[in-house]
Design an enzyme around this catalytic site. Structure first.
Site, PDB file in Angstrom:
ATOM      1  N   MET A  91       0.821  -1.218   0.000  1.00  0.00           N
ATOM      2  CA  MET A  91       0.000   0.000   0.000  1.00  0.00           C
ATOM      3  C   MET A  91       0.856   1.270   0.000  1.00  0.00           C
ATOM      4  O   MET A  91       0.681   2.154   0.840  1.00  0.00           O
ATOM      5  CB  MET A  91      -0.929  -0.009   1.230  1.00  0.00           C
ATOM      6  CG  MET A  91      -1.841  -1.211   1.298  1.00  0.00           C
ATOM      7  SD  MET A  91      -2.934  -1.341  -0.132  1.00  0.00           S
ATOM      8  CE  MET A  91      -4.102  -0.047   0.254  1.00  0.00           C
ATOM      9  N   ILE A  93       2.584   4.292  -2.705  1.00  0.00           N
ATOM     10  CA  ILE A  93       2.795   4.829  -4.048  1.00  0.00           C
ATOM     11  C   ILE A  93       4.299   4.863  -4.283  1.00  0.00           C
ATOM     12  O   ILE A  93       5.061   5.318  -3.420  1.00  0.00           O
ATOM     13  CB  ILE A  93       2.175   6.240  -4.166  1.00  0.00           C
ATOM     14  CG1 ILE A  93       0.652   6.116  -4.054  1.00  0.00           C
ATOM     15  CG2 ILE A  93       2.586   6.903  -5.471  1.00  0.00           C
ATOM     16  CD1 ILE A  93      -0.076   7.441  -3.991  1.00  0.00           C
ATOM     17  N   LEU A  94       4.744   4.342  -5.430  1.00  0.00           N
ATOM     18  CA  LEU A  94       6.178   4.227  -5.702  1.00  0.00           C
ATOM     19  C   LEU A  94       6.646   5.366  -6.598  1.00  0.00           C
ATOM     20  O   LEU A  94       5.921   5.815  -7.488  1.00  0.00           O
ATOM     21  CB  LEU A  94       6.453   2.880  -6.369  1.00  0.00           C
ATOM     22  CG  LEU A  94       6.150   1.689  -5.448  1.00  0.00           C
ATOM     23  CD1 LEU A  94       6.012   0.396  -6.244  1.00  0.00           C
ATOM     24  CD2 LEU A  94       7.230   1.540  -4.380  1.00  0.00           C
ATOM     25  N   HIS A 110      -4.746  -5.656  -8.471  1.00  0.00           N
ATOM     26  CA  HIS A 110      -5.618  -4.562  -8.015  1.00  0.00           C
ATOM     27  C   HIS A 110      -7.062  -5.074  -7.986  1.00  0.00           C
ATOM     28  O   HIS A 110      -7.500  -5.738  -8.930  1.00  0.00           O
ATOM     29  CB  HIS A 110      -5.485  -3.376  -8.979  1.00  0.00           C
ATOM     30  CG  HIS A 110      -6.366  -2.233  -8.594  1.00  0.00           C
ATOM     31  ND1 HIS A 110      -6.040  -1.360  -7.571  1.00  0.00           N
ATOM     32  CD2 HIS A 110      -7.573  -1.836  -9.063  1.00  0.00           C
ATOM     33  CE1 HIS A 110      -7.004  -0.471  -7.436  1.00  0.00           C
ATOM     34  NE2 HIS A 110      -7.948  -0.737  -8.330  1.00  0.00           N
ATOM     35  N   LEU A 145      -0.309   5.362 -11.350  1.00  0.00           N
ATOM     36  CA  LEU A 145      -0.899   4.523 -10.305  1.00  0.00           C
ATOM     37  C   LEU A 145      -2.014   3.632 -10.869  1.00  0.00           C
ATOM     38  O   LEU A 145      -2.991   4.144 -11.429  1.00  0.00           O
ATOM     39  CB  LEU A 145      -1.463   5.404  -9.178  1.00  0.00           C
ATOM     40  CG  LEU A 145      -2.112   4.653  -8.015  1.00  0.00           C
ATOM     41  CD1 LEU A 145      -1.084   3.860  -7.210  1.00  0.00           C
ATOM     42  CD2 LEU A 145      -2.884   5.596  -7.117  1.00  0.00           C
ATOM     43  N   ASP A 146      -1.870   2.316 -10.708  1.00  0.00           N
ATOM     44  CA  ASP A 146      -2.847   1.329 -11.202  1.00  0.00           C
ATOM     45  C   ASP A 146      -3.125   1.510 -12.691  1.00  0.00           C
ATOM     46  O   ASP A 146      -4.199   1.132 -13.176  1.00  0.00           O
ATOM     47  CB  ASP A 146      -4.169   1.408 -10.407  1.00  0.00           C
ATOM     48  CG  ASP A 146      -3.973   1.132  -8.930  1.00  0.00           C
ATOM     49  OD1 ASP A 146      -3.075   0.341  -8.585  1.00  0.00           O
ATOM     50  OD2 ASP A 146      -4.708   1.720  -8.117  1.00  0.00           O
ATOM     51  N   GLU A 175      -8.638 -13.711  -6.674  1.00  0.00           N
ATOM     52  CA  GLU A 175      -7.243 -13.242  -6.792  1.00  0.00           C
ATOM     53  C   GLU A 175      -6.263 -14.394  -6.556  1.00  0.00           C
ATOM     54  O   GLU A 175      -5.186 -14.441  -7.151  1.00  0.00           O
ATOM     55  CB  GLU A 175      -6.966 -12.121  -5.776  1.00  0.00           C
ATOM     56  CG  GLU A 175      -7.666 -10.820  -6.119  1.00  0.00           C
ATOM     57  CD  GLU A 175      -7.346  -9.695  -5.143  1.00  0.00           C
ATOM     58  OE1 GLU A 175      -6.284  -9.737  -4.508  1.00  0.00           O
ATOM     59  OE2 GLU A 175      -8.172  -8.773  -5.020  1.00  0.00           O
TER      60      GLU A 175
HETATM   61  C1  GRF Z   1      -5.964  -7.362  -2.373  1.00  0.00           C
HETATM   62  O1  GRF Z   1      -7.302  -6.977  -2.472  1.00  0.00           O
HETATM   63  C2  GRF Z   1      -5.194  -6.853  -3.574  1.00  0.00           C
HETATM   64  O2  GRF Z   1      -5.974  -6.811  -4.740  1.00  0.00           O
HETATM   65  C3  GRF Z   1      -4.822  -5.457  -3.152  1.00  0.00           C
HETATM   66  O3  GRF Z   1      -4.556  -5.557  -1.778  1.00  0.00           O
HETATM   67  C4  GRF Z   1      -5.252  -6.651  -1.220  1.00  0.00           C
HETATM   68  C5  GRF Z   1      -4.243  -7.526  -0.532  1.00  0.00           C
HETATM   69  O4  GRF Z   1      -4.836  -8.534   0.236  1.00  0.00           O
HETATM   70  N1  GRF Z   1      -3.718  -4.954  -3.936  1.00  0.00           N
HETATM   71  P1  GRF Z   1      -3.938  -9.638   0.936  1.00  0.00           P
HETATM   72  O5  GRF Z   1      -2.990  -8.909   1.892  1.00  0.00           O
HETATM   73  O6  GRF Z   1      -3.183 -10.357  -0.136  1.00  0.00           O
HETATM   74  O7  GRF Z   1      -4.892 -10.525   1.660  1.00  0.00           O
END
Ligand code: GRF
Length: 217
Positions: A91, A93-94, A110, A145-146, A175
């Site tokens: 979390m 910003i780079l 994302h 960003l994204d 994911e």
């Molecule tokens: C996920 O929703 C991912 O898409 C976002 O951050 C969250 C990370 O969740 N970039 P976790 O720490 O992998 O459970």
């Protein structure tokens, strides 16, 4: 030779766990050599220790500015000589210089169907807009960003009355299949970034590949 991954995290790390598990079974042909968190004491670090790789904290609050933090982060990552840098719930910003250093070697996941809903609070925004689908996207990281070129997406239907919290849980579930699938493409040299476009098996991806839960490969 197995590919070397460095994973950057900020929190619990359910995606990290999925990646570690896939590396253990060989369904991602790689080894995670280090997990780096910008927050101390997060569960991701315990997951890294249990897997048996370096578990490193670089607390961003100890640095004067974003640039200094990124400089140290880059220095530590480079020591592990990774083939790829994997952002998994990182979390921060780079800075542009950091991103350019790892261009074509760094990916992110994302929780939206990009280009819709970059940034935060993606699920509530999708619900409020009356979308029929939410989902997740894996993309190469660029300074925007994204906004880097998308590689693959998994859609999740938005059912009437679903809350943002419930939707977040559903998206997180997909994911855990989506990210390992894309990482295996990278680690088997099937996926590259060429002239700003992802290429899979030599063909440019003009739009992201859709990976649904039932057809994940
Ligand atoms: C996920 O929703 C991912 O898409 C976002 O951050 C969250 C990370 O969740 N970039 P976790 O720490 O992998 O459970």
């Amino acid at each position: 030779m197995k590919k070397r991954l460095v994973v950057l995290v900020s929190g619990s790390g359910s995606n990290l766990q999925s990646i570690l598990d896939h590396c253990k079974t060989g369904s991602i042909d790689a080894q995670v050599v280090a997990v780096i968190s910008n927050r101390p004491g997060v569960r991701s670090l315990l997951r890294a220790e249990a897997y048996g790789c370096a578990a490193i904290t670089i607390d961003h609050t100890a640095f004067e500015n974003r640039h200094e933090f990124d400089k140290q982060l880059q220095h530590i990552i480079d020591q592990y000589q990774p083939d790829f840098v994997v952002l998994a719930g990182f979390m921060r910003i780079l800075t542009e210089g950091f991103v350019r250093h790892f261009l074509g070697k760094m990916v992110n996941i994302h929780p939206s169907l990009l280009p819709k809903y970059p940034g935060l609070n993606t699920h509530q925004r999708a619900i409020d807009a009356g979308e029929h689908y939410a989902g997740a996207t894996v993309h190469f990281v660029t300074p925007e960003l994204d906004g880097g070129p998308s590689i693959a997406q998994s859609p999740v239907p938005i059912t009437p009355g679903v809350t943002a919290k419930e939707l977040a849980k559903q998206v997180l579930g997909v994911e855990h299949t989506l990210y390992p699938t894309v990482l295996q493409w990278l680690c088997s040299d099937r996926l590259t970034l060429a002239e700003d476009l992802p290429q899979l098996d030599g063909a440019p991806l003009l739009k992201p590949i859709v990976i649904s839960d039932t057809a994940s490969q």
